[in-house]
Scaffold this motif. Structure first.
Motif, mmCIF file in Angstrom:
data_model
loop_
_atom_site.group_PDB
_atom_site.id
_atom_site.type_symbol
_atom_site.label_atom_id
_atom_site.label_comp_id
_atom_site.label_asym_id
_atom_site.label_seq_id
_atom_site.Cartn_x
_atom_site.Cartn_y
_atom_site.Cartn_z
ATOM 1 N N GLY A 35 0.992 -1.138 0.080
ATOM 2 C CA GLY A 35 0.197 0.338 0.166
ATOM 3 C C GLY A 35 0.526 1.296 0.038
ATOM 4 N N ALA A 36 -0.099 2.269 -0.422
ATOM 5 C CA ALA A 36 0.580 3.541 -0.363
ATOM 6 C C ALA A 36 1.312 3.725 0.663
ATOM 7 N N GLY A 37 2.762 4.719 0.868
ATOM 8 C CA GLY A 37 3.197 5.348 2.377
ATOM 9 C C GLY A 37 4.603 5.219 2.218
ATOM 10 N N ASP A 38 5.009 6.390 3.461
ATOM 11 C CA ASP A 38 6.713 6.737 3.275
ATOM 12 C C ASP A 38 7.295 4.979 3.836
ATOM 13 N N VAL A 39 8.537 4.917 3.029
ATOM 14 C CA VAL A 39 8.707 3.267 3.174
ATOM 15 C C VAL A 39 10.249 4.296 3.918
ATOM 16 N N VAL A 40 10.803 3.748 5.071
ATOM 17 C CA VAL A 40 12.079 3.712 4.989
ATOM 18 C C VAL A 40 13.390 2.373 5.449
ATOM 19 N N GLN A 41 13.942 2.511 4.652
ATOM 20 C CA GLN A 41 14.934 0.831 4.463
ATOM 21 C C GLN A 41 16.589 1.875 4.840
ATOM 22 N N ALA A 42 16.606 0.313 5.643
ATOM 23 C CA ALA A 42 18.416 1.290 6.480
ATOM 24 C C ALA A 42 18.889 -0.112 6.570
ATOM 25 N N ARG A 43 19.844 -0.124 6.496
ATOM 26 C CA ARG A 43 20.861 -1.412 7.663
ATOM 27 C C ARG A 43 21.349 -0.751 9.239
ATOM 28 N N ASP A 44 22.537 -0.693 9.171
ATOM 29 C CA ASP A 44 22.287 0.693 10.447
ATOM 30 C C ASP A 44 22.040 0.905 10.931
ATOM 31 N N VAL A 45 21.409 1.936 12.504
ATOM 32 C CA VAL A 45 20.769 2.455 12.596
ATOM 33 C C VAL A 45 21.562 3.221 13.826
ATOM 34 N N HIS A 46 22.047 4.124 13.383
ATOM 35 C CA HIS A 46 22.824 4.617 15.127
ATOM 36 C C HIS A 46 22.181 6.363 15.405
ATOM 37 N N GLY A 47 22.104 6.445 16.775
ATOM 38 C CA GLY A 47 21.348 7.956 16.879
ATOM 39 C C GLY A 47 19.711 7.400 17.198
ATOM 40 N N GLY A 48 19.165 8.705 17.118
ATOM 41 C CA GLY A 48 17.555 8.753 16.577
ATOM 42 C C GLY A 48 17.315 8.613 15.534
ATOM 43 N N VAL A 49 16.286 8.954 15.061
ATOM 44 C CA VAL A 49 15.011 8.624 14.068
ATOM 45 C C VAL A 49 14.803 9.503 13.637
ATOM 46 N N HIS A 50 14.379 10.692 12.172
ATOM 47 C CA HIS A 50 13.677 11.395 12.181
ATOM 48 C C HIS A 50 13.463 11.829 10.462
ATOM 49 N N ILE A 51 11.716 11.816 10.506
ATOM 50 C CA ILE A 51 11.800 11.341 9.016
ATOM 51 C C ILE A 51 10.987 12.946 8.760
ATOM 52 N N HIS A 52 11.480 13.256 7.968
ATOM 53 C CA HIS A 52 10.465 14.804 7.604
ATOM 54 C C HIS A 52 9.622 14.812 6.641
ATOM 55 N N ARG A 53 8.346 14.952 6.091
ATOM 56 C CA ARG A 53 7.288 14.634 4.624
ATOM 57 C C ARG A 53 7.627 15.868 4.255
ATOM 58 N N VAL A 54 7.365 15.976 2.877
ATOM 59 C CA VAL A 54 7.317 17.481 2.399
ATOM 60 C C VAL A 54 6.065 17.726 2.207
ATOM 61 N N GLU A 55 5.917 19.074 2.920
ATOM 62 C CA GLU A 55 4.315 19.332 2.776
ATOM 63 C C GLU A 55 4.039 19.951 1.912
ATOM 64 N N ALA A 56 2.431 19.273 1.752
ATOM 65 C CA ALA A 56 1.523 19.960 0.686
ATOM 66 C C ALA A 56 2.088 21.514 0.066
ATOM 67 N N PRO A 57 2.194 21.802 -0.803
ATOM 68 C CA PRO A 57 2.087 23.026 -0.633
ATOM 69 C C PRO A 57 0.840 23.874 0.293
#
Ligand SMILES: Nc1ncnc2c1ncn2[C@@H]1O[C@H](COP(=O)(O)OP(=O)(O)OP(=O)(O)O)[C@@H](O)[C@H]1O
Ligand SMILES: [Mg+2]
Length: 290
Positions: free
Chosen positions: A19-41
């Motif tokens: 289904g639709a939506g944001d997907v984050v794929q990563a190997r090793d993750v260090h520290g916090g994860v921040h996800i910024h979406r592009v806002e609609a104008p």
């Protein structure tokens, strides 16, 4: 993150969700994860006019000419109506355009775009690419969606302006070429240009109406002086104000500079201040030509 036979940690990156939506794929993750979406104008009605001129005097016939032009039936429904205010430096072209525009806002419910084209500034004049970038952003287009090429920027701009009732103020223009890519293709929009040049090409080819602006009448020149100095000086004689207006050639810019000087020296008599003006010294200079 299953543990295998050898007790080692193995990283498995598998995406099961559909289904639709944001997907984050990563190997090793260090520290916090921040996800910024592009806002609609965001939907915004551009209201880009700078503030009105304080103590604006007269120009009644020019103001009503602008109002009549704005109310006229368009010659061509597929071209914006264009009015060019022309006149010498400092005569009040920008002031007139802004003063009229602030009083005509309800004619343009979809907003106003404004740009200073810097046509006569010492630096480089503004180029259409730069202005369209600003206008498109002002119309809510995200920076990443603004095309690179001028033609494409103009097309997107005209598409967005189609069907809108907007005022576009192109201030301090140098040439018709600077302006043409900024003309909307619909008569519902009005374009107000100010320029020291006659922009004859715009009048001949694009059907622009030219409104010439002259220096002020004596009474208006005195009213301008009074509007700036009133709070600081009360003792000035009319004949002195007439003389000061004459020395300023009744040019609004020169009048305003002289008035600000007078306002900042409230204890100095006006005749002394007049004697101190460079134009006054010039008129007494023996080296002056015929
Ligand atoms: N009708 C007016 N009443 C009061 N002040 C005015 C009027 N017209 C112009 N001024 C003042 O005169 C000064 C010069 O005006 P303005 O900047 O509009 O001139 P301009 O013709 O656009 O000059 P430029 O050719 O340099 O762009 C401004 O400080 C403005 O406040
Ligand atoms: Mg100007």
């Amino acid at each position: 993150m299953p543990i295998d036979d050898r007790d080692e940690v193995r990283h498995v990156n598998r995406l099961d969700a559909t289904g639709a939506g944001d997907v984050v794929q990563a190997r090793d993750v260090h520290g916090g994860v921040h996800i910024h979406r592009v806002e609609a104008p965001f939907a915004v009605t551009p209201s880009q006019l700078p503030g009105d001129v304080r103590g604006f005097v007269n120009r009644r016939s020019e103001l009503s000419a602008l109002t009549n032009l704005a109310g006229e039936q368009p010659d061509d429904p597929h071209a914006a109506a264009v009015t060019v205010i022309t006149g010498t430096a400092g005569v009040g072209k920008t002031s007139l355009a802004l003063h009229w525009a602030h009083r005509a806002l309800d004619r343009f419910p979809d907003g106003q775009l404004y740009v200073n084209l810097r046509g006569y500034d010492p630096g480089q004049p503004a180029v259409p690419e730069e202005i369209l970038d600003r206008f498109l952003r002002g119309l809510g287009v995200p920076a990443t969606a603004i095309p690179v090429h001028l033609d494409e920027r103009t097309s997107l701009y005209r598409s967005l302006m189609a069907g809108r009732r907007m005022l576009v103020v192109l201030d301090n223009a140098a040439t018709a070429a600077q302006i043409r890519p900024l003309l909307p293709g619909t008569a519902a929009c009005l374009v107000l240009v100010t320029s020291r040049s006659h922009l004859s090409g715009l009048v001949a080819r694009d059907g622009a109406y030219r409104l010439g602006l002259d220096i002020l009448h004596e009474d208006d020149a005195i009213a301008l002086l009074g509007a700036v100095t009133a709070r600081y000086r009360g003792q000035d004689q009319r004949h002195e104000l007439v003389e000061l207006a004459r020395l300023c050639a009744r040019l609004p810019l020169a009048l305003r500079i002289a008035a600000e000087r007078a306002a900042s020296r409230p204890m100095m008599r006006l005749d002394e201040l007049i004697a101190d003006l460079p134009s006054s010294r010039d008129s007494r200079s023996p080296e002056r030509g015929p």
